[in-house]
Motif scaffolding. Structure first.
Motif, PDB file in Angstrom:
ATOM      1  N   UNK A 233      12.111  -2.885  16.063  1.00 33.71           N
ATOM      2  CA  UNK A 233      10.715  -2.654  14.767  1.00 33.71           C
ATOM      3  C   UNK A 233       9.551  -3.780  14.628  1.00 33.71           C
ATOM      4  N   UNK A 234       7.876  -3.747  15.675  1.00 36.56           N
ATOM      5  CA  UNK A 234       7.447  -4.941  15.029  1.00 36.56           C
ATOM      6  C   UNK A 234       7.178  -3.863  13.792  1.00 36.56           C
ATOM      7  N   UNK A 235       6.257  -4.655  12.562  1.00 35.40           N
ATOM      8  CA  UNK A 235       6.509  -4.659  11.213  1.00 35.40           C
ATOM      9  C   UNK A 235       5.134  -4.237  11.002  1.00 35.40           C
ATOM     10  N   UNK A 236       4.504  -3.462  10.317  1.00 32.54           N
ATOM     11  CA  UNK A 236       3.574  -3.050   9.674  1.00 32.54           C
ATOM     12  C   UNK A 236       2.419  -3.729   9.548  1.00 32.54           C
ATOM     13  N   UNK A 237       1.233  -4.010   8.956  1.00 37.71           N
ATOM     14  CA  UNK A 237       0.609  -4.906   9.679  1.00 37.71           C
ATOM     15  C   UNK A 237      -0.648  -4.214   8.100  1.00 37.71           C
ATOM     16  N   UNK A 238      -1.447  -4.761   7.688  1.00 37.58           N
ATOM     17  CA  UNK A 238      -2.228  -4.249   6.747  1.00 37.58           C
ATOM     18  C   UNK A 238      -3.474  -3.654   7.249  1.00 37.58           C
ATOM     19  N   UNK A 239      -3.484  -4.345   8.440  1.00 42.74           N
ATOM     20  CA  UNK A 239      -4.724  -3.674   9.200  1.00 42.74           C
ATOM     21  C   UNK A 239      -4.567  -2.953   9.807  1.00 42.74           C
TER      22      UNK A 239
ATOM     23  N   UNK B 264       8.768   7.367  13.552  1.00 39.57           N
ATOM     24  CA  UNK B 264       8.658   6.902  14.734  1.00 39.57           C
ATOM     25  C   UNK B 264       8.289   5.844  14.761  1.00 39.57           C
ATOM     26  N   UNK B 265       7.918   5.552  13.494  1.00 40.36           N
ATOM     27  CA  UNK B 265       7.314   3.392  14.176  1.00 40.36           C
ATOM     28  C   UNK B 265       9.050   2.473  14.114  1.00 40.36           C
ATOM     29  N   UNK B 266      10.364   3.081  14.206  1.00 40.47           N
ATOM     30  CA  UNK B 266      10.838   2.194  14.659  1.00 40.47           C
ATOM     31  C   UNK B 266      12.240   2.381  15.852  1.00 40.47           C
ATOM     32  N   UNK B 267      10.794   4.379  16.235  1.00 35.92           N
ATOM     33  CA  UNK B 267      12.423   4.299  17.446  1.00 35.92           C
ATOM     34  C   UNK B 267      11.550   2.829  19.295  1.00 35.92           C
ATOM     35  N   UNK B 268      11.875   2.305  19.337  1.00 36.37           N
ATOM     36  CA  UNK B 268      11.571   2.190  20.209  1.00 36.37           C
ATOM     37  C   UNK B 268      10.777   2.736  21.831  1.00 36.37           C
ATOM     38  N   UNK B 269       9.152   2.780  21.627  1.00 39.18           N
ATOM     39  CA  UNK B 269       8.525   3.298  22.762  1.00 39.18           C
ATOM     40  C   UNK B 269       8.267   2.268  24.162  1.00 39.18           C
ATOM     41  N   UNK B 270       8.488   1.929  24.082  1.00 40.87           N
ATOM     42  CA  UNK B 270       8.877   0.992  25.223  1.00 40.87           C
ATOM     43  C   UNK B 270       8.274   1.928  26.478  1.00 40.87           C
TER      44      UNK B 270
ATOM     45  N   UNK C 215      -4.067  14.187  -3.294  1.00 40.32           N
ATOM     46  CA  UNK C 215      -5.451  14.538  -2.448  1.00 40.32           C
ATOM     47  C   UNK C 215      -5.315  12.484  -1.966  1.00 40.32           C
ATOM     48  N   UNK C 216      -4.378  11.756  -1.759  1.00 41.13           N
ATOM     49  CA  UNK C 216      -3.940  10.589  -1.164  1.00 41.13           C
ATOM     50  C   UNK C 216      -2.986  10.369   0.840  1.00 41.13           C
ATOM     51  N   UNK C 217      -4.053  10.253   1.398  1.00 39.01           N
ATOM     52  CA  UNK C 217      -3.203  10.825   2.604  1.00 39.01           C
ATOM     53  C   UNK C 217      -3.334   9.281   3.533  1.00 39.01           C
ATOM     54  N   UNK C 218      -2.564   8.193   4.099  1.00 41.24           N
ATOM     55  CA  UNK C 218      -2.269   7.270   4.880  1.00 41.24           C
ATOM     56  C   UNK C 218      -2.289   7.319   6.420  1.00 41.24           C
ATOM     57  N   UNK C 219      -3.142   6.493   7.372  1.00 39.08           N
ATOM     58  CA  UNK C 219      -2.949   6.778   8.504  1.00 39.08           C
ATOM     59  C   UNK C 219      -2.823   5.204   8.743  1.00 39.08           C
ATOM     60  N   UNK C 220      -1.586   5.310   9.436  1.00 36.58           N
ATOM     61  CA  UNK C 220      -0.858   4.369  10.326  1.00 36.58           C
ATOM     62  C   UNK C 220      -1.279   4.069  12.336  1.00 36.58           C
ATOM     63  N   UNK C 221      -2.260   3.125  12.819  1.00 35.81           N
ATOM     64  CA  UNK C 221      -2.216   3.060  14.064  1.00 35.81           C
ATOM     65  C   UNK C 221      -2.430   1.789  14.192  1.00 35.81           C
ATOM     66  N   UNK C 222      -1.748   0.687  16.080  1.00 39.33           N
ATOM     67  CA  UNK C 222      -2.256   0.364  16.192  1.00 39.33           C
ATOM     68  C   UNK C 222      -3.173   0.363  17.158  1.00 39.33           C
ATOM     69  N   UNK C 223      -3.955   1.566  17.205  1.00 31.82           N
ATOM     70  CA  UNK C 223      -5.190   1.326  17.921  1.00 31.82           C
ATOM     71  C   UNK C 223      -6.432   1.605  17.458  1.00 31.82           C
ATOM     72  N   UNK C 224      -7.307   0.386  17.095  1.00 27.34           N
ATOM     73  CA  UNK C 224      -8.374  -0.611  16.459  1.00 27.34           C
ATOM     74  C   UNK C 224      -9.538   0.316  16.633  1.00 27.34           C
TER      75      UNK C 224
END
Length: 259
Positions: A1-7, A117-123, A147-156
């Motif tokens: 599992x890859x750690x989530x970055x603040x970016x 879903x972040x803990x699933x190996x998607x390779x 009304x508070x939401x968060x988007x996490x994505x590795x698509x810059x």
């Protein structure tokens, strides 16, 4: 599992806003987003109202199998249902841009799984840049008004696109049609020539890769009707490119030296 970055995170005003802005960023008019049935009625509004995406419900009804709500949580039933939806909509010429899975399921209220879903190996399954997670606090805290939401994505690219239209903005009210080009017969009504020039300028900006808003959209009362709203809540590097493109648009039309 890859750690989530603040970016990789973007805070927004709820998941509904995220679905709306994400659809706006990834879909052309009438492109489809598939969601298993039954589904939350708000998805239709979030996908279609502004972005003009198309909601494509995924049916679990099969001619050779008795229907059960539990089929929505069976992997093999999901595979068959999504393959049917893909085949049927592709045959209609509809481009499918995304799949939305709500967990817990809305309205059934049951979880697909208890792991992220972040803990699933998607390779070998899917490019991680195509998997986006939207998290809303309202369900965890039983507070739909929060009304508070968060988007996490590795698509810059997606992160930047959503950020550019999701946050509050600073803007300027500027006249970008040279006054010498404006001929007003009736001081209370903008001439058709001005309206055509404004459309010409907006179209030229679009071709040069910058979006600008016609002041007429804001019920401008100025009789010259040469006003536009320019939003500049973007990083400096992006702002500089935008200004260069606006200047190029004015130059392409021969207007730059008329101010």
């Amino acid at each position: 599992m890859t750690p989530v970055s603040q970016h990789e995170l973007l805070v927004t005003s709820g998941v509904a806003a995220l679905i709306d802005t994400s659809t706006w960023c990834i879909c052309d008019d009438s492109d489809g987003i598939v969601i298993p049935q039954p589904l939350y009625v708000g998805f239709e509004i979030d996908i279609q109202m502004r972005s003009r995406g198309q909601l494509l419900p995924v049916s679990f009804l099969e001619s050779d199998r008795k229907y059960s709500i539990d089929h929505a949580f069976e992997p093999e039933a999901n595979r068959r249902a999504f393959e049917r939806a893909y085949a049927e909509n592709t045959a209609k010429g509809i481009k499918m841009r995304a799949v939305i899975l709500s967990n817990p399921h809305n309205p059934l209220g049951k979880c697909y799984q208890f792991i992220s879903a972040l803990s699933i190996d998607l390779e070998g399954i899917i490019d991680v840049s195509r998997v986006h997670i939207m998290y809303g606090m309202s369900k965890d805290f039983c507070a739909n008004g929060l009304r508070l939401g968060v988007l996490q994505t590795r698509n810059e690219d997606l992160l930047e696109a959503v950020a550019s239209i999701n946050n509050a903005a600073f803007y300027l009210w500027v006249r970008l049609i040279p006054s010498r080009l404006i001929d007003i017969d009736d001081p209370s009504t903008p001439s058709l020539d001005v309206k055509r020039m404004k459309k010409l300028f907006v179209d030229t900006c679009t071709r040069n890769g910058v979006s600008i808003k016609d002041g007429a959209n804001y019920f401008a009362e100025e009789p010259e009707d040469g006003w536009f709203r320019v939003t500049f809540t973007v990083p400096n590097a992006v702002l500089e490119v935008a200004m260069e493109r606006i200047a190029k648009s004015l130059e392409d039309l021969g207007w730059l030296g008329m101010f």
